[in-house]
Design a protein around this motif. Sequence first.
Motif, mmCIF file in Angstrom:
data_model
loop_
_atom_site.group_PDB
_atom_site.id
_atom_site.type_symbol
_atom_site.label_atom_id
_atom_site.label_comp_id
_atom_site.label_asym_id
_atom_site.label_seq_id
_atom_site.Cartn_x
_atom_site.Cartn_y
_atom_site.Cartn_z
ATOM 1 N N LYS A 16 9.026 3.960 2.602
ATOM 2 C CA LYS A 16 8.621 3.109 1.488
ATOM 3 C C LYS A 16 9.800 2.471 0.763
ATOM 4 C CE LYS A 16 4.077 5.049 0.463
ATOM 5 N NZ LYS A 16 3.174 5.542 -0.596
ATOM 6 N N MET A 18 12.396 -0.416 0.491
ATOM 7 C CA MET A 18 12.554 -1.782 0.985
ATOM 8 C C MET A 18 13.930 -1.942 1.627
ATOM 9 S SD MET A 18 12.243 -5.396 -1.121
ATOM 10 C CE MET A 18 10.609 -4.982 -1.732
ATOM 11 N N ASN A 302 8.575 -9.442 -4.022
ATOM 12 C CA ASN A 302 8.638 -7.979 -3.981
ATOM 13 C C ASN A 302 7.236 -7.373 -3.991
ATOM 14 O OD1 ASN A 302 11.430 -7.836 -3.943
ATOM 15 N ND2 ASN A 302 11.637 -7.606 -6.153
ATOM 16 N N ARG A 306 5.615 -5.210 -0.954
ATOM 17 C CA ARG A 306 5.207 -3.817 -1.158
ATOM 18 C C ARG A 306 3.720 -3.610 -0.833
ATOM 19 N NH1 ARG A 306 9.003 -4.136 -5.550
ATOM 20 N NH2 ARG A 306 10.711 -2.660 -5.174
ATOM 21 N N MET A 310 4.489 -2.519 2.912
ATOM 22 C CA MET A 310 4.715 -1.103 2.633
ATOM 23 C C MET A 310 3.427 -0.363 2.272
ATOM 24 S SD MET A 310 8.267 -1.699 0.472
ATOM 25 C CE MET A 310 8.502 0.029 0.056
ATOM 26 N N GLU A 312 1.793 -0.321 -0.600
ATOM 27 C CA GLU A 312 1.706 0.203 -1.946
ATOM 28 C C GLU A 312 0.744 -0.627 -2.772
ATOM 29 O OE1 GLU A 312 5.530 0.478 -3.721
ATOM 30 O OE2 GLU A 312 6.369 1.741 -2.153
#
Length: 319
Positions: A16, A18, A302, A306, A310, A312
Amino acid sequence: LSPHPPNMAAQTEAKKTMPKSIKFLFGGSAGMGATLFVQPLDLVKNRMQLSGEGGAKRQYKTSFHALTSILRNEGIIGIYTGLSAGLLRQASYTTTRLGVYTILFEKFSKDGKPPNFFMKAGIGMTAGAVGAVIGTPAEISLIRMTADGRLPVAERRNYSSVFNALARITREEGLFTLWRGCGPTVSRAIVVNAAQLASYSQAKQFLLGTGWFRDNILCHFAASMISGLVTTAASMPVDIAKTRIQNMKVIDGKPEYRGALDVLFKVVRKEGLFSLWKGFTPYYFRLGPHTVITFIFLEQMNRIYRKYVMGEEGTGSSL
């Protein structure tokens, strides 16, 4: 209990994070996107800082007068003079400074708590100094390209693009001329980044702490405008020194200025103390919107990364 879950948790945590390359890419892309909007303001700011140099009659009375004069004499395309240099500056300078800042910010954050104000300022100054050294060749090209239109036709450098500028400066004046004014450029970057990046983070934390803002575009906008105002007031004297050194010509081996302090003394003596803040309005309305648009682009990239890469759900940022 099995010893594997903690290892799996650590692996998940590592996944997780970056990648640093993405942070650098997003930093430069955000700055380049913002430049497309503010290049005309950058042009006006540079022209205002060079107007009345050496105590001569000012070419422009106000930033609005400068803008209308440029439009009248050079056309719509004229207000985007130096765009290629502006984009290269962001690709080099902003990519480096925001990338370095983000990495150091995360490194010095402990237990999810961000660094204190003084640590943020130190991180900002370090990031700015590194970025400035790398970005100086694009910076000097930008200053010269945006200043050219104010000169008589016979005295213009007539660079066709940033790459033409870099090649001609190297060929006609020597390789190291690309780093002329590197000292004041680094000094300006230290002041700008200490003020801009630290004040942005601090302003954002303050706004979120009031309970009136959530971590969204409105909060980023308000924090960026506060950051831009602080940065403008702090950095203008250093910026005018940088601009004049990078635009100066060396005649018979003698430069117009011996250094940044020489610029400042001559400006105060011949043009008055407040001339150090000449063009405050175009400077802020260039720096303010650029700060706003850069951080908005960066925050949104960002967030999207994410969420979709990722996995999130949160939208918080590392800035």
